[in-house]
Write an enzyme that holds these catalytic residues in place. Structure first.
Site, PDB file in Angstrom:
ATOM      1  N   LYS A 220       0.705  -1.275  -0.107  1.00 20.93           N
ATOM      2  CA  LYS A 220       0.091  -0.041   0.334  1.00 20.93           C
ATOM      3  C   LYS A 220       0.323   1.005  -0.345  1.00 20.93           C
ATOM      4  O   LYS A 220       2.064   1.438   0.545  1.00 20.93           O
ATOM      5  CB  LYS A 220      -0.788  -0.264   1.386  1.00 20.93           C
ATOM      6  CG  LYS A 220      -1.854  -0.873   0.967  1.00 20.93           C
ATOM      7  CD  LYS A 220      -3.179  -0.862   2.419  1.00 20.93           C
ATOM      8  CE  LYS A 220      -4.241  -1.843   1.939  1.00 20.93           C
ATOM      9  NZ  LYS A 220      -5.682  -1.993   2.584  1.00 20.93           N
ATOM     10  N   ARG A 254      -3.569 -10.072   4.675  1.00 24.58           N
ATOM     11  CA  ARG A 254      -4.627 -10.070   3.184  1.00 24.58           C
ATOM     12  C   ARG A 254      -3.355 -10.048   2.848  1.00 24.58           C
ATOM     13  O   ARG A 254      -2.904  -8.298   2.513  1.00 24.58           O
ATOM     14  CB  ARG A 254      -5.861  -9.086   3.354  1.00 24.58           C
ATOM     15  CG  ARG A 254      -6.584  -8.921   1.677  1.00 24.58           C
ATOM     16  CD  ARG A 254      -6.931  -8.212   1.671  1.00 24.58           C
ATOM     17  NE  ARG A 254      -8.362  -8.214   0.567  1.00 24.58           N
ATOM     18  CZ  ARG A 254      -7.410  -7.432  -0.230  1.00 24.58           C
ATOM     19  NH1 ARG A 254      -6.704  -6.363   0.002  1.00 24.58           N
ATOM     20  NH2 ARG A 254      -8.015  -7.240  -1.485  1.00 24.58           N
TER      21      ARG A 254
HETATM   22  N1  HH2 Z   1      -7.938  -3.415   0.904  1.00 25.27           N
HETATM   23  C1  HH2 Z   1      -8.086  -3.496  -0.295  1.00 25.27           C
HETATM   24  C2  HH2 Z   1      -8.789  -3.856  -1.429  1.00 25.27           C
HETATM   25  N2  HH2 Z   1     -10.033  -5.253  -0.031  1.00 25.27           N
HETATM   26  N3  HH2 Z   1     -10.260  -5.778   2.263  1.00 25.27           N
HETATM   27  C3  HH2 Z   1      -9.706  -5.823   3.516  1.00 25.27           C
HETATM   28  N4  HH2 Z   1     -11.053  -6.206   3.878  1.00 25.27           N
HETATM   29  N5  HH2 Z   1      -9.053  -4.830   3.582  1.00 25.27           N
HETATM   30  C4  HH2 Z   1      -8.694  -4.482   3.060  1.00 25.27           C
HETATM   31  O1  HH2 Z   1      -7.360  -3.472   3.393  1.00 25.27           O
HETATM   32  C5  HH2 Z   1      -8.437  -4.070   1.655  1.00 25.27           C
HETATM   33  C6  HH2 Z   1      -9.653  -4.937   1.522  1.00 25.27           C
HETATM   34  C7  HH2 Z   1      -6.681  -2.511  -1.420  1.00 25.27           C
HETATM   35  O2  HH2 Z   1      -6.548  -3.606  -2.088  1.00 25.27           O
HETATM   36  P1  HH2 Z   1      -6.626  -4.480  -3.441  1.00 25.27           P
HETATM   37  O3  HH2 Z   1      -7.479  -5.364  -3.609  1.00 25.27           O
HETATM   38  O4  HH2 Z   1      -5.036  -4.885  -3.440  1.00 25.27           O
HETATM   39  O5  HH2 Z   1      -6.259  -2.841  -4.642  1.00 25.27           O
HETATM   40  P2  HH2 Z   1      -7.202  -3.098  -5.126  1.00 25.27           P
HETATM   41  O6  HH2 Z   1      -8.804  -2.362  -4.202  1.00 25.27           O
HETATM   42  O7  HH2 Z   1      -7.347  -1.496  -6.149  1.00 25.27           O
HETATM   43  O8  HH2 Z   1      -8.121  -3.685  -6.014  1.00 25.27           O
END
Ligand code: HH2
Length: 278
Positions: A220, A254
């Site tokens: 992040k 995650r």
């Molecule tokens: N972070 C992201 C998405 N979903 N869900 C939970 N429970 N906790 C988190 O910290 C979280 C989440 C963001 O990361 P990522 O899926 O890699 O990116 P994007 O939202 O751009 O798809």
């Protein structure tokens, strides 16, 4: 979670991220094709992921909402194929839309990961109650479009804790059983670097809520702010973040980098077991 259980007492669990999106901040566009996504999901399980989190909509800061129909089309074939390829795997669907969640549950998902904690769609908590699916309740200030516009808190940990308590109460009120719930402070969701640091430093205060804690720090932006590194080069920073979370009581991490996180978690788990932090 429906007819499955995840034991978080014996060791830290690793949730592999599988974004079936064109625009996720780290892996956007790489797994938009269903076959590529299923291959990636199988690889993450082979690498040691205890669960997979499958998402069809990016929640990065500034992201636009994806229509439900499009989100469903992205995730359904992937959930269905992974369910048949890996019958024992725990599959989570990262969505705040109950219609997408329903499709994913019908295709074999076990867990609803809702970054709005049931506030985005009033059908989400009743759906979790009816199906018995696992439910991740995450703290977010505002929406992905607006959340990074000058977030302010008097005491970020106290406010996140109060929010999670309220959402947990709302879930129970809707008929969700306590054992279905996992809580997440939402690192990077409406928080400055300082807020993220404070939430991790004081994570043990959230353990008082009595439910397993899930955290997403992987690659992040705040890690880039500290190290000056671009998204693909944040592995070491992500592992350091994970280690700090695990040491302070996180149960599920995650992550994008499953092999390295599993190794990190195993080492921290062993250290914690041999000398528990007071
Ligand atoms: N972070 C992201 C998405 N979903 N869900 C939970 N429970 N906790 C988190 O910290 C979280 C989440 C963001 O990361 P990522 O899926 O890699 O990116 P994007 O939202 O751009 O798809």
């Amino acid at each position: 979670m429906r007819d499955r259980r995840l034991d978080v007492a014996d060791r830290t669990r690793v949730m592999g991220i599988l974004n079936v999106t064109p625009d996720s901040f780290s892996d956007g566009g790489r797994y938009l094709d269903s076959d590529a996504a299923v291959r990636r999901g199988r690889d993450l399980l082979e690498q040691g992921a205890d669960l997979l989190d499958i998402g069809g909509e990016s929640t990065r800061p500034g992201a636009e909402e994806v229509p439900a129909e499009e989100e469903r089309k992205r995730v359904e074939p992937v959930v269905r194929a992974l369910r048949s390829a890996a019958p024992d795997a725990l599959l989570s669907i990262d969505t705040s839309k109950a219609s997408v969640a329903t499709t994913a549950l019908n295709a074999g998902a076990d867990i609803l990961n809702d970054v709005t904690a049931g506030r985005g769609d009033s059908d989400m908590l009743p759906l979790a109650a009816e199906t018995g699916a696992g439910l991740v309740l995450m703290h977010m200030r505002g929406t992905p479009r607006t959340m990074q516009t000058a977030p302010r808190y008097d005491d970020v940990v106290a406010e996140v804790k109060r929010f999670l308590e309220e959402r947990m109460a709302a879930a129970l009120e809707a008929g969700v059983a306590e054992e279905q719930l996992v809580l997440d402070p939402g690192i990077g969701f409406g928080k400055t670097l300082e807020h993220n640091l404070e939430l991790i430093a004081r994570l043990s205060e959230l353990s008082e809520l009595g439910r397993p804690l899930l955290l997403g720090v992987s690659r992040k932006r705040w890690l880039g702010t500290i190290t000056g590194r671009e998204t693909p080069d944040r592995l070491a920073a992500s592992l350091a973040g994970c280690a700090a979370c695990i040491e302070r009581g996180a149960h599920i991490m995650r992550v994008h980098d499953v092999i390295e996180t599993c190794d990190t978690a195993r080492v921290i788990d062993r250290i914690r077991k041999s000398s528990p932090i007071p």
